[in-house]
Design a protein around this motif. Structure first.
Motif, PDB file in Angstrom:
ATOM      1  N   SER A 333      -3.961   4.454  10.382  1.00  0.00           N
ATOM      2  CA  SER A 333      -5.123   3.776   9.799  1.00  0.00           C
ATOM      3  C   SER A 333      -4.902   3.548   8.307  1.00  0.00           C
ATOM      4  N   LYS A 334      -5.560   2.550   7.766  1.00  0.00           N
ATOM      5  CA  LYS A 334      -5.355   2.180   6.361  1.00  0.00           C
ATOM      6  C   LYS A 334      -5.598   3.371   5.430  1.00  0.00           C
ATOM      7  N   GLU A 335      -6.706   4.073   5.700  1.00  0.00           N
ATOM      8  CA  GLU A 335      -7.096   5.146   4.786  1.00  0.00           C
ATOM      9  C   GLU A 335      -6.049   6.268   4.751  1.00  0.00           C
ATOM     10  N   VAL A 336      -5.685   6.759   5.948  1.00  0.00           N
ATOM     11  CA  VAL A 336      -4.765   7.889   6.022  1.00  0.00           C
ATOM     12  C   VAL A 336      -3.367   7.485   5.561  1.00  0.00           C
ATOM     13  N   ASN A 337      -2.916   6.312   6.014  1.00  0.00           N
ATOM     14  CA  ASN A 337      -1.589   5.853   5.633  1.00  0.00           C
ATOM     15  C   ASN A 337      -1.487   5.674   4.116  1.00  0.00           C
ATOM     16  N   SER A 338      -2.541   5.128   3.504  1.00  0.00           N
ATOM     17  CA  SER A 338      -2.517   4.930   2.050  1.00  0.00           C
ATOM     18  C   SER A 338      -2.465   6.271   1.337  1.00  0.00           C
ATOM     19  N   LYS A 339      -3.235   7.226   1.833  1.00  0.00           N
ATOM     20  CA  LYS A 339      -3.241   8.549   1.203  1.00  0.00           C
ATOM     21  C   LYS A 339      -1.850   9.176   1.275  1.00  0.00           C
ATOM     22  N   PHE A 340      -1.234   9.076   2.471  1.00  0.00           N
ATOM     23  CA  PHE A 340       0.095   9.651   2.662  1.00  0.00           C
ATOM     24  C   PHE A 340       1.102   9.048   1.674  1.00  0.00           C
ATOM     25  N   ASN A 341       1.114   7.732   1.566  1.00  0.00           N
ATOM     26  CA  ASN A 341       2.118   7.077   0.727  1.00  0.00           C
ATOM     27  C   ASN A 341       1.837   7.226  -0.766  1.00  0.00           C
ATOM     28  N   GLU A 342       0.560   7.189  -1.106  1.00  0.00           N
ATOM     29  CA  GLU A 342       0.197   7.313  -2.525  1.00  0.00           C
ATOM     30  C   GLU A 342       0.598   8.686  -3.052  1.00  0.00           C
ATOM     31  N   LYS A 343       0.270   9.718  -2.277  1.00  0.00           N
ATOM     32  CA  LYS A 343       0.561  11.077  -2.735  1.00  0.00           C
ATOM     33  C   LYS A 343       2.037  11.425  -2.633  1.00  0.00           C
ATOM     34  N   SER A 344       2.731  10.829  -1.652  1.00  0.00           N
ATOM     35  CA  SER A 344       4.158  11.143  -1.475  1.00  0.00           C
ATOM     36  C   SER A 344       5.041  10.271  -2.363  1.00  0.00           C
ATOM     37  N   LEU A 345       4.443   9.321  -3.071  1.00  0.00           N
ATOM     38  CA  LEU A 345       5.186   8.319  -3.846  1.00  0.00           C
ATOM     39  C   LEU A 345       6.102   7.498  -2.944  1.00  0.00           C
ATOM     40  N   PHE A 346       5.537   6.974  -1.871  1.00  0.00           N
ATOM     41  CA  PHE A 346       6.265   6.087  -0.969  1.00  0.00           C
ATOM     42  C   PHE A 346       5.589   4.727  -0.988  1.00  0.00           C
ATOM     43  N   MET A 347       6.229   3.764  -0.327  1.00  0.00           N
ATOM     44  CA  MET A 347       5.632   2.445  -0.209  1.00  0.00           C
ATOM     45  C   MET A 347       4.998   2.294   1.164  1.00  0.00           C
ATOM     46  N   SER A 348       3.822   1.745   1.190  1.00  0.00           N
ATOM     47  CA  SER A 348       3.126   1.603   2.460  1.00  0.00           C
ATOM     48  C   SER A 348       3.660   0.405   3.231  1.00  0.00           C
ATOM     49  N   PRO A 349       3.833   0.569   4.538  1.00  0.00           N
ATOM     50  CA  PRO A 349       4.273  -0.571   5.358  1.00  0.00           C
ATOM     51  C   PRO A 349       3.109  -1.489   5.722  1.00  0.00           C
ATOM     52  N   ARG A 350       1.876  -1.066   5.403  1.00  0.00           N
ATOM     53  CA  ARG A 350       0.715  -1.871   5.766  1.00  0.00           C
ATOM     54  C   ARG A 350       0.559  -3.036   4.794  1.00  0.00           C
ATOM     55  N   LYS A 351       0.253  -4.210   5.353  1.00  0.00           N
ATOM     56  CA  LYS A 351       0.104  -5.380   4.486  1.00  0.00           C
ATOM     57  C   LYS A 351      -1.083  -5.208   3.543  1.00  0.00           C
ATOM     58  N   ASP A 352      -2.114  -4.479   4.025  1.00  0.00           N
ATOM     59  CA  ASP A 352      -3.318  -4.357   3.207  1.00  0.00           C
ATOM     60  C   ASP A 352      -3.277  -3.158   2.252  1.00  0.00           C
ATOM     61  N   SER A 353      -2.154  -2.439   2.199  1.00  0.00           N
ATOM     62  CA  SER A 353      -2.065  -1.313   1.257  1.00  0.00           C
ATOM     63  C   SER A 353      -0.888  -1.464   0.309  1.00  0.00           C
ATOM     64  N   ALA A 354      -0.499  -2.693   0.025  1.00  0.00           N
ATOM     65  CA  ALA A 354       0.683  -2.903  -0.810  1.00  0.00           C
ATOM     66  C   ALA A 354       0.450  -2.364  -2.221  1.00  0.00           C
ATOM     67  N   ASP A 355      -0.796  -2.452  -2.694  1.00  0.00           N
ATOM     68  CA  ASP A 355      -1.069  -2.101  -4.079  1.00  0.00           C
ATOM     69  C   ASP A 355      -1.737  -0.726  -4.153  1.00  0.00           C
ATOM     70  N   LEU A 356      -0.940   0.324  -4.120  1.00  0.00           N
ATOM     71  CA  LEU A 356      -1.498   1.667  -4.149  1.00  0.00           C
ATOM     72  C   LEU A 356      -1.596   2.176  -5.580  1.00  0.00           C
ATOM     73  N   ASN A 357      -2.502   3.136  -5.746  1.00  0.00           N
ATOM     74  CA  ASN A 357      -2.736   3.642  -7.090  1.00  0.00           C
ATOM     75  C   ASN A 357      -1.879   4.887  -7.365  1.00  0.00           C
ATOM     76  N   TYR A 358      -0.573   4.670  -7.536  1.00  0.00           N
ATOM     77  CA  TYR A 358       0.337   5.794  -7.745  1.00  0.00           C
ATOM     78  C   TYR A 358       0.084   6.443  -9.097  1.00  0.00           C
ATOM     79  N   GLU A 359       0.270   7.741  -9.150  1.00  0.00           N
ATOM     80  CA  GLU A 359       0.091   8.385 -10.449  1.00  0.00           C
ATOM     81  C   GLU A 359       1.382   8.339 -11.264  1.00  0.00           C
ATOM     82  N   PHE A 360       2.449   7.833 -10.657  1.00  0.00           N
ATOM     83  CA  PHE A 360       3.715   7.716 -11.373  1.00  0.00           C
ATOM     84  C   PHE A 360       4.424   6.432 -10.951  1.00  0.00           C
ATOM     85  N   GLY A 361       4.963   5.703 -11.935  1.00  0.00           N
ATOM     86  CA  GLY A 361       5.879   4.598 -11.656  1.00  0.00           C
ATOM     87  C   GLY A 361       5.289   3.422 -10.904  1.00  0.00           C
ATOM     88  N   LYS A 362       4.040   3.091 -11.195  1.00  0.00           N
ATOM     89  CA  LYS A 362       3.400   2.001 -10.463  1.00  0.00           C
ATOM     90  C   LYS A 362       4.197   0.693 -10.564  1.00  0.00           C
TER      91      LYS A 362
END
Lengths: 429, 301
Positions: A333-362
């Motif tokens: 799901s968008k919510e969980v997948n975004s949380k996983f990638n944002e916190k792990s510093l990964f890129m989301s494969p979801r089209k609607d989560s391309a722009d995550l709010n990373y705390e490092f290296g945005k």
């Protein structure tokens, strides 16, 4: 006395026997999953490159709080042990409910995977939510064999301190991207005018080398996977250029011949650039001795990266396929997948989560996303053919080393690899 | 022989003897169990796999001796085996000479004898992976030697990128890590030689060198056989050290047969073919060992 010692032998051997049997037996009781009043237990085989294991534990805790009848146990293994571990579990008749899996294994295990299509809203409905470039990896024979968790892209990290010292500026936008010749010259300048000792370190895998292949317009196989194309003109050019950079001392031989870890070389602060992938951002996060950044990869006949990613797969015959699929549905799901990638510093494969709010290296992630958006289809088409790739990738890796060491010519080496590819294609028919 | 003597005896004694004979079997039982579970059964399974096409996951298909036929035409397999043999030919005598030499020095009455023996023995207690990493930190691109070279203003040398130096490094590391173990065996062998022989030789005016070649070496024959056999088998099975030290490189210069088999099985996912290769290696090592045993008459004097 004799009697005593005999009794002891009997005791000892019984003890050892029972220990051995207990070791075998305990496995069974874990997996028998008697689902009466007890919780349903899901074994989740997992490997970590960085902090994503901790993030996953948080997500599991959330899920268990909402679904009190499910108990998910993370079985952590080293990535290098993953295929063996899974093979042992599956061939022993006790497959895990779930496993995190990378593009290199997905093909081998796809025949054992649960088809998630129905659970996740049909093949088209599900795949349309994710980047198109990774679709060939997880859709096999029109079945969704796994769900994408994160997406990876190959790219270049550079030592900003050294580039500044040499007065070389990296391209600032996709309009003024270097050609390979310009990049090669830039690296030579950095080598001459700064404290740099190594120009470009390049991960010792055929996957990373193939970035150059795609940028020069080549591919390993034709798009329908019926014949090798690696030994065509573009392929030879890609090997020749790779060798040329080694011969000129821009790429140190210590990685592809000496097996030195390129990450360690980059971390010394004496290496101008590192061709690797976006997962290195979280790895290099703690570097404080020098400034570093991400820059555009050079352009050949076209731009290209190589897409990859990590997925979650559910296995047949685990006895808990339904619950496993439910959990995968939650993870994607968008919510969980975004949380996983944002916190792990990964890129989301979801089209609607391309722009995550990373705390490092945005801005670095934005650059990798740009590489991915400018990637040729051949890259994913080639690397998703995981029934064929393992049959030649080791030989390709060795072959490239062989060319660098003047053992073979580029054409000779690629002709041999093409033969292996064609043989492997023949075998799968 | 024992069964005959038992049968010849009257019934009661026979019974008593049988009872007594249970103990030795119980003694070996724990080891036998482990040996069966982890060696015998996998070996049999390996032999079965070798006649099948098997990727470790999907059902096996029986293909007869096709795997073996493929091995006999696989140039790379025989090249790698040849490289392994060359490695063994260099490493076995080196370990033999160094271990024996140090053992001879350390059976003399010298100060801190125990300390020196410990120093040579310690490396054998370290796993090959750690030994490999340690030597990588010495010879590697970022290793100590290059650090020193840079400190004195010289260019660094990529030892492990050069086939010759990489092979040399592997040999040095292998000798360093195994020397102590065989030294201990030699020390035991040397101490078992009666002193009188040397005294007699000394009285007859024999030189130390002569005494070595005519007393020490012949009387060490059983130990020699053991050491040469063990080191040869070890050399043919070498992999973890190279895995950590060179990764088999540069350009496969230090890829020996076990790594080749491993890569066939696990990187190329051809477990059937890899099993067949293991069987071939097993047969070669067995022939070699039997031959050695026969030639030296079991190490008897």
């Amino acid at each position: 006395m004799k009697k005593n010692s005999k009794a002891m032998f009997v005791l000892l051997s019984t003890l050892i026997l029972s220990l051995l049997l207990a070791a075998c037996g305990s496995n069974e009781s874990v997996n028998s999953g008697d689902s009466g009043k007890k919780k349903t237990k899901l074994d989740f085989v997992w490997f970590s490159d960085g902090v994503e294991g901790e993030v996953m534990k948080e997500i599991i805790a959330d899920y268990e709080a909402e679904n009190s009848h499910v108990d998910i146990e993370l079985i952590e293994v080293a990535y290098s042990d993953l295929p063996t571990k899974l093979k042992t579990m599956i061939s022993g008749g006790k497959p895990p409910a779930l496993a995190r899996i990378s593009t290199s294994e997905i093909g081998a295990f796809s025949s054992q995977a649960v088809d998630l299509a129905e659970k996740l809203g049909g093949v088209d409905g599900f795949t349309s939510q994710f980047l198109d470039s990774i679709k060939p990896y997880y859709v096999v024979d029109n079945k969704v064999v796994a769900s994408p968790m994160d997406v990876t892209a190959n790219g270049i990290m550079y030592n900003k301190t050294l580039f500044d010292q040499a007065g070389v500026e990296v391209p600032q936008s996709s309009d003024d991207i270097w050609t390979w010749d310009e990049f090669n010259e830039a690296l030579k300048t950095v080598l001459n005018k700064s404290d740099a000792q190594y120009g470009l370190v390049w991960d010792f895998t055929p996957h990373r080398w193939s970035t150059l292949l795609y940028q020069l317009g080549g591919s390993m196989m034709n798009s329908d996977g019926t014949a090798a194309t690696i030994n065509n003109e573009a392929g030879v050019k890609a090997v020749d250029y790779f060798k040329k950079m080694h011969d000129e001392g821009v790429i140190p031989t210590s990685v592809w011949l000496g097996g030195e870890n390129p990450n360690n070389l980059f971390r010394t602060g004496k290496t101008a650039a590192h061709l690797s992938g976006n997962w290195m951002i979280s790895n290099y996060k703690d570097i404080t001795d020098f400034e570093w950044g991400v820059t555009y990869m050079p352009i050949g006949t076209n731009r290209s990266s190589v897409p990859g990613g990590k997925f979650v797969m559910a296995f047949q015959k685990s006895g808990v396929e339904e619950e496993a699929a439910n959990f995968i549905s939650y993870l994607s799901s968008k919510e969980v997948n975004s949380k996983f990638n944002e916190k792990s510093l990964f890129m989301s494969p979801r089209k609607d989560s391309a722009d995550l709010n990373y705390e490092f290296g945005k801005e670095m992630f934005a650059l990798f996303a740009d590489e991915l958006n400018n990637t040729v289809p051949a890259a994913a088409e080639d690397w998703s053919k995981q029934d064929i790739v393992p049959k030649f990738s080791t030989d390709l890796k060795e072959g490239l080393s062989d060319v660098i060491a003047d053992g073979k010519t580029s054409q000779q080496m690629l002709d041999e690899i093409a033969e292996l590819i064609n043989e492997a294609i023949e075998d799968t028919k | 022989m024992s069964t005959e003597s038992i049968a010849a005896h009257p019934q009661p004694v026979n019974k008593r003897k049988r009872k007594l004979q249970l103990a030795p079997y119980l003694f070996v039982l724990p080891n036998l169990l482990i040996f069966t579970v982890f060696i015998v059964i996998p070996t049999i399974l390996g032999a079965v796999y070798s006649f099948h096409e098997y990727d470790g996951l999907n059902p096996m298909t029986f293909i007869g001796i096709e795997n073996y036929a493929e091995i006999f035409t696989d140039v790379k397999f025989w090249q790698t085996l040849g490289k392994t043999a060359t490695y063994a030919i260099i490493v076995v005598p080196l370990i033999y000479i160094c271990a024996l030499g140090i053992a001879i020095l350390l059976v003399q009455q010298i100060v801190l004898k125990g300390f020196f023996r410990a120093i040579f023995y310690w490396p054998t207690m370290i796993s090959f992976i750690i030994v490999g990493l340690t030597w990588r930190w010495i010879f590697g691109e970022l290793g100590i030697i290059n650090g020193v070279l840079e400190a004195v203003g010289k260019d660094s040398v990529s030892f492990l990128s050069d086939p010759f130096f990489a092979k040399l490094t592997v040999i040095i590391a292998a000798v360093w890590s195994r020397l102590g173990f065989f030294m201990v065996i030699f020390v035991a062998g040397l101490l078992a030689i009666p002193k009188d022989y040397y005294e007699a030789a000394h009285l007859d005016g024999a030189s130390k060198l002569r005494a070595f070649f005519h007393i020490t070496l012949p009387l060490l024959k059983p130990t020699t056989l053991l050491v040469v056999m063990l080191t040869t088998i070890e050399a043919f099975k070498a992999y973890p050290l190279m895995f950590a030290l060179t990764g088999g490189g540069p350009n496969k210069a230090t890829t020996y047969i076990v790594q080749y088999i491993y890569e066939t099985g696990f990187a190329k996912q051809e477990l059937g073919l890899a099993s067949a290769m293991s069987i071939v290696l097993f047969v070669i090592i067995t022939i070699f060992t039997v031959l050695q045993f026969k030639l030296t008459k079991g190490g008897e004097n």
